[in-house]
Design a protein around this motif. Structure first.
Motif, PDB file in Angstrom:
ATOM      1  N   ALA A 137     -11.294  13.749  34.971  1.00  0.00           N
ATOM      2  CA  ALA A 137     -10.466  12.576  35.236  1.00  0.00           C
ATOM      3  C   ALA A 137      -8.990  12.919  35.366  1.00  0.00           C
ATOM      4  CB  ALA A 137     -10.656  11.549  34.129  1.00  0.00           C
ATOM      5  N   VAL A 138      -8.593  14.128  34.991  1.00  0.00           N
ATOM      6  CA  VAL A 138      -7.175  14.485  34.948  1.00  0.00           C
ATOM      7  C   VAL A 138      -6.454  14.252  36.275  1.00  0.00           C
ATOM      8  CG1 VAL A 138      -5.566  16.420  34.653  1.00  0.00           C
ATOM      9  CG2 VAL A 138      -7.345  15.979  32.947  1.00  0.00           C
ATOM     10  N   PRO A 139      -6.942  14.746  37.414  1.00  0.00           N
ATOM     11  CA  PRO A 139      -6.191  14.505  38.663  1.00  0.00           C
ATOM     12  C   PRO A 139      -5.989  13.014  38.956  1.00  0.00           C
ATOM     13  CG  PRO A 139      -7.858  16.202  39.005  1.00  0.00           C
ATOM     14  CD  PRO A 139      -8.108  15.619  37.645  1.00  0.00           C
ATOM     15  N   ALA A 140      -7.013  12.211  38.708  1.00  0.00           N
ATOM     16  CA  ALA A 140      -6.876  10.771  38.956  1.00  0.00           C
ATOM     17  C   ALA A 140      -5.907  10.136  37.960  1.00  0.00           C
ATOM     18  CB  ALA A 140      -8.248  10.097  38.875  1.00  0.00           C
ATOM     19  N   LEU A 141      -5.916  10.603  36.722  1.00  0.00           N
ATOM     20  CA  LEU A 141      -4.979  10.071  35.734  1.00  0.00           C
ATOM     21  C   LEU A 141      -3.542  10.412  36.092  1.00  0.00           C
ATOM     22  CD1 LEU A 141      -6.925  10.825  32.423  1.00  0.00           C
ATOM     23  CD2 LEU A 141      -6.495   8.568  33.434  1.00  0.00           C
TER      24      LEU A 141
ATOM     25  N   VAL B  65       0.746   3.452  31.677  1.00  0.00           N
ATOM     26  CA  VAL B  65       1.020   3.869  30.296  1.00  0.00           C
ATOM     27  C   VAL B  65      -0.245   4.441  29.668  1.00  0.00           C
ATOM     28  CG1 VAL B  65       1.570   3.016  27.975  1.00  0.00           C
ATOM     29  CG2 VAL B  65       2.985   2.331  29.921  1.00  0.00           C
ATOM     30  N   GLU B  66      -1.365   3.780  29.869  1.00  0.00           N
ATOM     31  CA  GLU B  66      -2.616   4.291  29.308  1.00  0.00           C
ATOM     32  C   GLU B  66      -2.979   5.637  29.930  1.00  0.00           C
ATOM     33  OE1 GLU B  66      -7.250   3.163  28.321  1.00  0.00           O
ATOM     34  OE2 GLU B  66      -6.046   1.714  29.444  1.00  0.00           O
ATOM     35  N   ALA B  67      -2.740   5.796  31.220  1.00  0.00           N
ATOM     36  CA  ALA B  67      -3.022   7.078  31.878  1.00  0.00           C
ATOM     37  C   ALA B  67      -2.188   8.198  31.261  1.00  0.00           C
ATOM     38  CB  ALA B  67      -2.752   6.976  33.379  1.00  0.00           C
ATOM     39  N   VAL B  68      -0.917   7.919  30.990  1.00  0.00           N
ATOM     40  CA  VAL B  68      -0.046   8.920  30.355  1.00  0.00           C
ATOM     41  C   VAL B  68      -0.566   9.255  28.962  1.00  0.00           C
ATOM     42  CG1 VAL B  68       2.270   9.382  29.461  1.00  0.00           C
ATOM     43  CG2 VAL B  68       2.002   8.286  31.694  1.00  0.00           C
ATOM     44  N   ALA B  69      -0.919   8.240  28.197  1.00  0.00           N
ATOM     45  CA  ALA B  69      -1.435   8.470  26.846  1.00  0.00           C
ATOM     46  C   ALA B  69      -2.716   9.299  26.888  1.00  0.00           C
ATOM     47  CB  ALA B  69      -1.674   7.136  26.146  1.00  0.00           C
ATOM     48  N   LEU B  70      -3.573   9.024  27.838  1.00  0.00           N
ATOM     49  CA  LEU B  70      -4.814   9.795  27.969  1.00  0.00           C
ATOM     50  C   LEU B  70      -4.524  11.233  28.379  1.00  0.00           C
ATOM     51  CD1 LEU B  70      -7.069   7.096  29.671  1.00  0.00           C
ATOM     52  CD2 LEU B  70      -7.266   7.973  27.328  1.00  0.00           C
ATOM     53  N   LEU B  71      -3.554  11.423  29.256  1.00  0.00           N
ATOM     54  CA  LEU B  71      -3.193  12.788  29.673  1.00  0.00           C
ATOM     55  C   LEU B  71      -2.683  13.613  28.501  1.00  0.00           C
ATOM     56  CD1 LEU B  71      -1.506  12.043  33.099  1.00  0.00           C
ATOM     57  CD2 LEU B  71      -3.577  13.410  32.724  1.00  0.00           C
ATOM     58  N   SER B  72      -2.057  12.961  27.535  1.00  0.00           N
ATOM     59  CA  SER B  72      -1.519  13.707  26.391  1.00  0.00           C
ATOM     60  C   SER B  72      -2.634  14.347  25.565  1.00  0.00           C
ATOM     61  CB  SER B  72      -0.644  12.808  25.518  1.00  0.00           C
ATOM     62  OG  SER B  72      -1.428  11.875  24.811  1.00  0.00           O
ATOM     63  N   ARG B  73      -3.852  13.880  25.725  1.00  0.00           N
ATOM     64  CA  ARG B  73      -4.989  14.468  25.000  1.00  0.00           C
ATOM     65  C   ARG B  73      -5.393  15.834  25.555  1.00  0.00           C
ATOM     66  NH1 ARG B  73      -9.044   9.290  24.496  1.00  0.00           N
ATOM     67  NH2 ARG B  73      -7.600   7.938  23.376  1.00  0.00           N
ATOM     68  N   PHE B  74      -5.048  16.081  26.806  1.00  0.00           N
ATOM     69  CA  PHE B  74      -5.400  17.346  27.446  1.00  0.00           C
ATOM     70  C   PHE B  74      -4.187  18.261  27.387  1.00  0.00           C
ATOM     71  CE2 PHE B  74      -7.840  13.988  29.562  1.00  0.00           C
ATOM     72  CZ  PHE B  74      -9.131  14.446  29.356  1.00  0.00           C
ATOM     73  N   ALA B  75      -4.179  19.175  26.458  1.00  0.00           N
ATOM     74  CA  ALA B  75      -3.019  20.047  26.239  1.00  0.00           C
ATOM     75  C   ALA B  75      -3.029  21.188  27.245  1.00  0.00           C
ATOM     76  CB  ALA B  75      -3.024  20.584  24.816  1.00  0.00           C
ATOM     77  N   ALA B  76      -2.471  20.946  28.395  1.00  0.00           N
ATOM     78  CA  ALA B  76      -2.393  21.984  29.423  1.00  0.00           C
ATOM     79  C   ALA B  76      -0.975  22.015  29.986  1.00  0.00           C
ATOM     80  CB  ALA B  76      -3.392  21.697  30.538  1.00  0.00           C
ATOM     81  N   PRO B  77      -0.403  23.211  30.163  1.00  0.00           N
ATOM     82  CA  PRO B  77       0.973  23.313  30.660  1.00  0.00           C
ATOM     83  C   PRO B  77       1.201  22.575  31.981  1.00  0.00           C
ATOM     84  CG  PRO B  77       0.200  25.447  29.914  1.00  0.00           C
ATOM     85  CD  PRO B  77      -0.981  24.519  29.866  1.00  0.00           C
ATOM     86  N   GLU B  78       0.226  22.589  32.877  1.00  0.00           N
ATOM     87  CA  GLU B  78       0.421  21.914  34.169  1.00  0.00           C
ATOM     88  C   GLU B  78       0.555  20.399  34.001  1.00  0.00           C
ATOM     89  OE1 GLU B  78      -4.079  22.402  33.758  1.00  0.00           O
ATOM     90  OE2 GLU B  78      -2.333  23.642  33.397  1.00  0.00           O
ATOM     91  N   LEU B  79      -0.010  19.860  32.938  1.00  0.00           N
ATOM     92  CA  LEU B  79       0.134  18.430  32.706  1.00  0.00           C
ATOM     93  C   LEU B  79       1.541  18.085  32.250  1.00  0.00           C
ATOM     94  CD1 LEU B  79      -3.294  17.554  31.094  1.00  0.00           C
ATOM     95  CD2 LEU B  79      -2.540  17.251  33.443  1.00  0.00           C
TER      96      LEU B  79
END
Length: 188
Positions: free
Chosen positions: A11-15, A30-44
């Motif tokens: 889901a990361v690219p869509a988020l 805002v929810e998409a940003v919060a969800l992205l914070s769960r995936f600890a990757a430098p590119e994010l």
């Protein structure tokens, strides 16, 4: 959003696309940003930094918190403002992010939140201080040990500090506390 809520990396690219799309509802972004914070990757982190310049305050707040929780300093100034803002949930997240960054203002805000009149805020602050395992949190946690509503969480947080100064308190809890959960967690 549903796949992101389930922790699915696909889901990361869509988020990222949703978070950046100013035509989408702010709440969804805002929810998409919060969800992205769960995936600890430098590119994010790179994907989130431009969101700090958004016009929507909720987006910049979410981006600053997500970046701070990921250990990225880009939103530190914004986080310092958020620590004293409303709603309380945002304040707690900003404080937690600052504390992750090693900023004393985050620890100060969490220490203050331990004494909140709102029990949920106090519980969250106790948990956050324990998760950070910051020795400076000891006094704030010990000050709430006597509170029957918080003691269980305080004992867990004290154990996470791994500070030898808490041993007498944990031993006492293990041997004398009337609550099974508190006694059990004092052992662990």
């Amino acid at each position: 959003l549903a796949l992101g809520r389930m922790g699915q990396r696909e889901a990361v690219p869509a988020l990222v696309a949703l978070a950046r799309d100013a035509a989408q509802p702010v709440d969804d972004r805002v929810e998409a940003v919060a969800l992205l914070s769960r995936f600890a990757a430098p590119e994010l982190r790179e994907a989130l930094r431009p969101l700090l310049r958004e016009r929507a305050e909720a987006i910049t707040a979410a981006a600053a918190i997500a970046l701070g929780l990921a250990g990225d300093d880009a939103g530190r100034a914004r986080l310092r403002d958020l620590v004293w803002s409303d709603p309380p949930s945002r304040r707690r997240e900003a404080a937690r992010a600052l504390a992750v960054l090693g900023d004393d203002r985050g620890l100060d805000a969490l220490t203050e939140a331990v004494w909140s009149d709102d029990e949920e805020t106090s519980l969250d602050a106790v948990q956050a201080l324990g998760a950070l395992a910051a020795p400076r949190a000891l006094d704030a946690l010990m000050s709430r040990y006597a509170d029957d509503h918080l003691r269980y969480r305080v004992v867990i947080a004290l154990g996470r500090l791994r500070d030898p100064r808490v041993l007498p308190t944990l031993r006492d809890a293990m041997l004398r506390d009337p609550t099974d959960d508190v006694r059990a967690n004092a052992v662990v």
